[in-house]
Scaffold this motif. Structure first.
Motif, PDB file in Angstrom:
ATOM      1  N   GLU A   1       3.054  42.609  61.517  1.00 54.15           N
ATOM      2  CA  GLU A   1       4.198  41.758  60.984  1.00 54.15           C
ATOM      3  C   GLU A   1       4.935  42.684  60.376  1.00 54.15           C
ATOM      4  O   GLU A   1       6.395  42.543  60.631  1.00 54.15           O
ATOM      5  N   ALA A   2       4.775  43.831  59.833  1.00 47.06           N
ATOM      6  CA  ALA A   2       5.734  44.768  59.034  1.00 47.06           C
ATOM      7  C   ALA A   2       6.732  45.213  60.245  1.00 47.06           C
ATOM      8  O   ALA A   2       7.768  45.410  59.817  1.00 47.06           O
ATOM      9  N   VAL A   3       6.056  45.706  61.005  1.00 44.22           N
ATOM     10  CA  VAL A   3       6.893  46.274  62.276  1.00 44.22           C
ATOM     11  C   VAL A   3       7.866  45.302  62.970  1.00 44.22           C
ATOM     12  O   VAL A   3       8.781  45.809  63.634  1.00 44.22           O
ATOM     13  N   SER A   4       7.543  44.166  62.982  1.00 45.13           N
ATOM     14  CA  SER A   4       8.345  43.226  63.529  1.00 45.13           C
ATOM     15  C   SER A   4       9.791  42.947  62.776  1.00 45.13           C
ATOM     16  O   SER A   4      10.579  42.495  63.378  1.00 45.13           O
ATOM     17  N   ALA A   5       9.923  43.580  61.663  1.00 40.61           N
ATOM     18  CA  ALA A   5      11.167  43.713  61.044  1.00 40.61           C
ATOM     19  C   ALA A   5      12.194  44.629  61.796  1.00 40.61           C
ATOM     20  O   ALA A   5      13.406  44.397  61.404  1.00 40.61           O
ATOM     21  N   ASN A   6      11.758  45.603  62.537  1.00 37.65           N
ATOM     22  CA  ASN A   6      12.639  46.289  63.504  1.00 37.65           C
ATOM     23  C   ASN A   6      12.677  45.865  64.918  1.00 37.65           C
ATOM     24  O   ASN A   6      11.768  45.483  65.354  1.00 37.65           O
ATOM     25  N   ILE A   7      13.587  46.050  65.340  1.00 36.24           N
ATOM     26  CA  ILE A   7      13.802  45.836  66.845  1.00 36.24           C
ATOM     27  C   ILE A   7      13.764  46.906  67.693  1.00 36.24           C
ATOM     28  O   ILE A   7      14.281  48.136  67.508  1.00 36.24           O
ATOM     29  N   CYS A   8      12.959  46.870  68.901  1.00 28.07           N
ATOM     30  CA  CYS A   8      12.585  47.976  69.801  1.00 28.07           C
ATOM     31  C   CYS A   8      13.034  47.327  71.122  1.00 28.07           C
ATOM     32  O   CYS A   8      12.169  46.138  71.299  1.00 28.07           O
ATOM     33  N   ARG A   9      13.585  47.738  72.115  1.00 30.02           N
ATOM     34  CA  ARG A   9      13.922  47.136  73.413  1.00 30.02           C
ATOM     35  C   ARG A   9      13.094  47.771  74.477  1.00 30.02           C
ATOM     36  O   ARG A   9      13.195  47.348  75.597  1.00 30.02           O
ATOM     37  N   CYS A  10      12.110  48.808  74.041  1.00 31.19           N
ATOM     38  CA  CYS A  10      11.507  49.724  75.135  1.00 31.19           C
ATOM     39  C   CYS A  10      10.220  49.400  75.122  1.00 31.19           C
ATOM     40  O   CYS A  10       9.706  49.351  76.018  1.00 31.19           O
ATOM     41  N   THR A  11       9.531  49.609  73.947  1.00 28.00           N
ATOM     42  CA  THR A  11       8.088  49.780  74.150  1.00 28.00           C
ATOM     43  C   THR A  11       7.143  48.614  73.885  1.00 28.00           C
ATOM     44  O   THR A  11       6.111  48.314  74.501  1.00 28.00           O
ATOM     45  N   GLY A  12       7.770  47.484  73.627  1.00 24.75           N
ATOM     46  CA  GLY A  12       6.928  46.232  73.429  1.00 24.75           C
ATOM     47  C   GLY A  12       6.237  46.304  72.378  1.00 24.75           C
ATOM     48  O   GLY A  12       5.290  45.225  72.021  1.00 24.75           O
ATOM     49  N   TYR A  13       6.268  47.056  71.195  1.00 26.23           N
ATOM     50  CA  TYR A  13       5.664  47.082  69.902  1.00 26.23           C
ATOM     51  C   TYR A  13       4.209  47.510  69.887  1.00 26.23           C
ATOM     52  O   TYR A  13       3.783  47.950  68.950  1.00 26.23           O
ATOM     53  N   GLN A  14       3.415  47.140  70.992  1.00 26.50           N
ATOM     54  CA  GLN A  14       2.005  47.301  71.159  1.00 26.50           C
ATOM     55  C   GLN A  14       1.534  49.061  70.718  1.00 26.50           C
ATOM     56  O   GLN A  14       0.886  49.278  69.830  1.00 26.50           O
ATOM     57  N   THR A  15       2.286  49.866  71.283  1.00 28.00           N
ATOM     58  CA  THR A  15       2.233  51.312  71.116  1.00 28.00           C
ATOM     59  C   THR A  15       2.440  51.668  69.723  1.00 28.00           C
ATOM     60  O   THR A  15       1.971  52.584  69.175  1.00 28.00           O
ATOM     61  N   ILE A  16       3.457  50.948  69.196  1.00 32.18           N
ATOM     62  CA  ILE A  16       3.936  51.074  67.646  1.00 32.18           C
ATOM     63  C   ILE A  16       2.916  50.945  66.798  1.00 32.18           C
ATOM     64  O   ILE A  16       2.424  51.505  65.728  1.00 32.18           O
ATOM     65  N   VAL A  17       2.397  49.443  66.840  1.00 29.78           N
ATOM     66  CA  VAL A  17       1.250  49.037  66.077  1.00 29.78           C
ATOM     67  C   VAL A  17       0.124  49.931  66.295  1.00 29.78           C
ATOM     68  O   VAL A  17      -0.529  50.272  65.120  1.00 29.78           O
ATOM     69  N   ASP A  18      -0.058  50.271  67.397  1.00 32.41           N
ATOM     70  CA  ASP A  18      -1.530  51.278  67.606  1.00 32.41           C
ATOM     71  C   ASP A  18      -1.172  52.670  66.884  1.00 32.41           C
ATOM     72  O   ASP A  18      -2.198  53.118  65.971  1.00 32.41           O
ATOM     73  N   ALA A  19       0.040  53.291  66.887  1.00 29.31           N
ATOM     74  CA  ALA A  19       0.142  54.318  65.994  1.00 29.31           C
ATOM     75  C   ALA A  19       0.233  54.080  64.748  1.00 29.31           C
ATOM     76  O   ALA A  19      -0.470  54.981  63.695  1.00 29.31           O
ATOM     77  N   VAL A  20       0.848  53.016  64.125  1.00 33.30           N
ATOM     78  CA  VAL A  20       0.698  52.849  62.813  1.00 33.30           C
ATOM     79  C   VAL A  20      -0.830  52.715  62.067  1.00 33.30           C
ATOM     80  O   VAL A  20      -1.053  53.030  61.128  1.00 33.30           O
ATOM     81  N   THR A  21      -1.286  51.716  63.046  1.00 33.95           N
ATOM     82  CA  THR A  21      -2.832  51.484  62.655  1.00 33.95           C
ATOM     83  C   THR A  21      -3.520  52.582  62.567  1.00 33.95           C
ATOM     84  O   THR A  21      -4.345  52.811  61.727  1.00 33.95           O
ATOM     85  N   GLU A  22      -3.255  53.375  63.506  1.00 34.36           N
ATOM     86  CA  GLU A  22      -4.252  54.580  63.609  1.00 34.36           C
ATOM     87  C   GLU A  22      -4.173  55.589  62.470  1.00 34.36           C
ATOM     88  O   GLU A  22      -5.035  56.232  61.681  1.00 34.36           O
ATOM     89  N   THR A  23      -2.640  55.957  61.852  1.00 34.77           N
ATOM     90  CA  THR A  23      -2.386  56.665  60.800  1.00 34.77           C
ATOM     91  C   THR A  23      -2.997  55.970  59.572  1.00 34.77           C
ATOM     92  O   THR A  23      -3.304  56.687  58.659  1.00 34.77           O
ATOM     93  N   ALA A  24      -2.812  54.696  59.362  1.00 27.79           N
ATOM     94  CA  ALA A  24      -3.488  54.088  58.377  1.00 27.79           C
ATOM     95  C   ALA A  24      -4.916  54.308  58.165  1.00 27.79           C
ATOM     96  O   ALA A  24      -5.328  54.665  57.049  1.00 27.79           O
ATOM     97  N   HIS A  25      -5.734  54.237  59.277  1.00 31.52           N
ATOM     98  CA  HIS A  25      -6.906  54.467  59.398  1.00 31.52           C
ATOM     99  C   HIS A  25      -7.386  55.977  58.906  1.00 31.52           C
ATOM    100  O   HIS A  25      -8.121  56.244  58.092  1.00 31.52           O
ATOM    101  N   ASN A  26      -6.557  56.876  59.718  1.00 32.70           N
ATOM    102  CA  ASN A  26      -6.745  58.527  59.456  1.00 32.70           C
ATOM    103  C   ASN A  26      -6.608  58.636  57.990  1.00 32.70           C
ATOM    104  O   ASN A  26      -7.214  59.500  57.282  1.00 32.70           O
TER     105      ASN A  26
END
Length: 182
Positions: free
Chosen positions: A130-155
């Motif tokens: 939900e948070a990253v949906s506030a920004n627009i990316c035309r390349c990645t499809g968001y899944q990899t961005i969500v993965d990166a942020v989720t992993e960082t939060a966990h770590n």
């Protein structure tokens, strides 16, 4: 004749006295007067999020804020992430998860995520999405961005649980040479 104002901006830990016109956006001042070109300008309407920075620890669209409004605030740009030429944990996660392709939107996503994780360190995957949906990316499809942020939060949560003194704070990687003090 243009009306100029001398303002003081505190950016990435450094004070700057800058002469600006009242109509100059914070993104333009960061890029053109301070040379901090990591703040990208996309739509100039506050929609895309490429210009997202942190102002007093909150994500802000720099294209929608006048520089004079930012006086007496703590401003952080993507250049503040990492230290000593090393990437921050969040930047490393974006690379590891291929959370960027062309890279244009990446600084805005990094700063959005940095601000979000500071406010919601216990965020789950759906909150991150939900948070990253506030920004627009035309390349990645968001899944990899969500993965990166989720992993960082966990770590970061894991680091805080195992070493509360040396835990990652504001995107800075703990210094393994520093001893934890009781």
């Amino acid at each position: 004749m243009s009306d100029q104002h001398l303002i003081e901006l505190h950016v990435n830990g450094t004070d700057h006295e800058i002469l600006v016109e009242p109509r100059q956006t914070l993104s333009d001042v960061l890029r053109h007067k301070l040379g901090l070109t990591g703040t990208h300008v996309g739509c100039e309407h506050g929609v895309c999020g490429a210009c997202t920075i942190l102002v007093d620890d909150a994500p802000v669209r720099a294209c929608l804020m006048f520089a004079v409004q930012a006086e007496n605030s703590e401003i952080r740009t993507v250049e503040s992430l990492g230290a000593d030429g090393q990437l921050s944990d969040l930047q490393k996660a974006f690379g590891a998860h291929h959370g960027l392709q062309c890279g244009f939107c990446t600084p805005g996503f990094l700063m959005l995520a940095e601000g979000f994780l500071a406010q919601r360190p216990d965020a789950g995957r759906e909150e991150v999405r939900e948070a990253v949906s506030a920004n627009i990316c035309r390349c990645t499809g968001y899944q990899t961005i969500v993965d990166a942020v989720t992993e960082t939060a966990h770590n970061r949560r894991t680091a805080l649980a195992t070493d509360p003194v040396g835990a990652v704070v504001s995107g800075q990687t703990p210094d393994p040479k520093k001893e934890a003090t009781p």
